[in-house]
Enzyme design. Structure first.
Site, PDB file in Angstrom:
ATOM      1  CB  ALA A   1      -0.939  -0.014   1.200  1.00 36.09           C
TER       2      ALA A   1
ATOM      3  CB  THR B   1      -5.702  -6.614   5.079  1.00 35.77           C
ATOM      4  OG1 THR B   1      -4.568  -5.794   5.353  1.00 35.77           O
ATOM      5  CG2 THR B   1      -5.859  -6.810   3.582  1.00 35.77           C
ATOM      6  CE  LYS B   2      -1.740  -5.068   9.473  1.00 40.03           C
ATOM      7  NZ  LYS B   2      -0.522  -4.465  10.008  1.00 40.03           N
TER       8      LYS B   2
ATOM      9  N   GLY C   1      -3.389  -9.922   3.609  1.00 44.67           N
ATOM     10  CA  GLY C   1      -3.088 -10.106   5.020  1.00 44.67           C
ATOM     11  C   GLY C   1      -1.855 -10.932   5.317  1.00 44.67           C
TER      12      GLY C   1
ATOM     13  N   GLY D   1       1.352 -10.348   4.441  1.00 51.07           N
ATOM     14  CA  GLY D   1       2.598  -9.615   4.652  1.00 51.07           C
ATOM     15  C   GLY D   1       2.653  -9.122   6.087  1.00 51.07           C
TER      16      GLY D   1
ATOM     17  N   GLY E   1       0.227  -8.218   7.806  1.00 49.14           N
ATOM     18  CA  GLY E   1      -1.000  -8.567   8.523  1.00 49.14           C
ATOM     19  C   GLY E   1      -0.890  -9.789   9.412  1.00 49.14           C
TER      20      GLY E   1
END
Length: 155
Positions: A6, A68-69, A106, A108, A110
């Site tokens: 990101a 993802t979080k 998720g 990496g 995550g």
């Protein structure tokens, strides 16, 4: 969009980051609820001499902003990944998506493992009738058994 993939997108596509901030502020983007940014042209194209043909690789790209979080310090939750994938499966056709590329969601920063996420992603993205690419995590080696079609599709 603070770290990882990101963060790279943030610097390569600053307009996407502005849209991302707006989606977060207005709560259109949340874990389990992606947001699609339909980026029709790039700044390079907008500033280009139109008398010269342009082959600009980043010109027409849409971005699926996929949280993802829930909070940046938390680990990703498999149920949030699943909810986001379900959203995509239910909305991609109406949004006009013709192909999609995902990272291993998720996996990496995550904290999730491909062994969990891979089959989940394949279950939701298999047989959509569009080209789908999933890019594997680079942070750790994945055992070959977790890359087989039999494992990923549960056959």
């Amino acid at each position: 969009m603070g770290k990882g993939l990101a963060s790279r997108a943030k610097y390569q596509f600053p307009d996407v980051y502005v849209y991302y901030q707006d989606c977060c502020r207005t709560r259109r983007l949340a874990a389990g609820k992606p947001c699609l940014y339909k980026r029709e042209s790039s700044l390079d194209e907008d500033l280009a001499d139109l008398s010269t043909p342009q082959d600009i690789p980043n010109a027409i790209k849409w971005f699926l902003l996929f949280a993802t979080k829930r909070r940046w310090r938390d680990n990703s939750r498999i149920e949030d990944i699943e909810a986001g994938l379900a959203w995509f499966r239910d909305h991609f056709r109406a949004e006009g998506v013709k192909s999609v590329a995902f990272p291993a969601l998720g996996c990496g920063l995550g904290g999730l493992r491909w062994e969990q996420v891979g089959p989940l992603m394949c279950r939701y993205l298999h047989d959509l009738g569009i080209d789908v690419a999933i890019y594997l995590p680079r942070e750790r080696e994945i055992d070959e058994q977790y890359l087989s079609e039999k494992y990923l599709l549960g056959e």
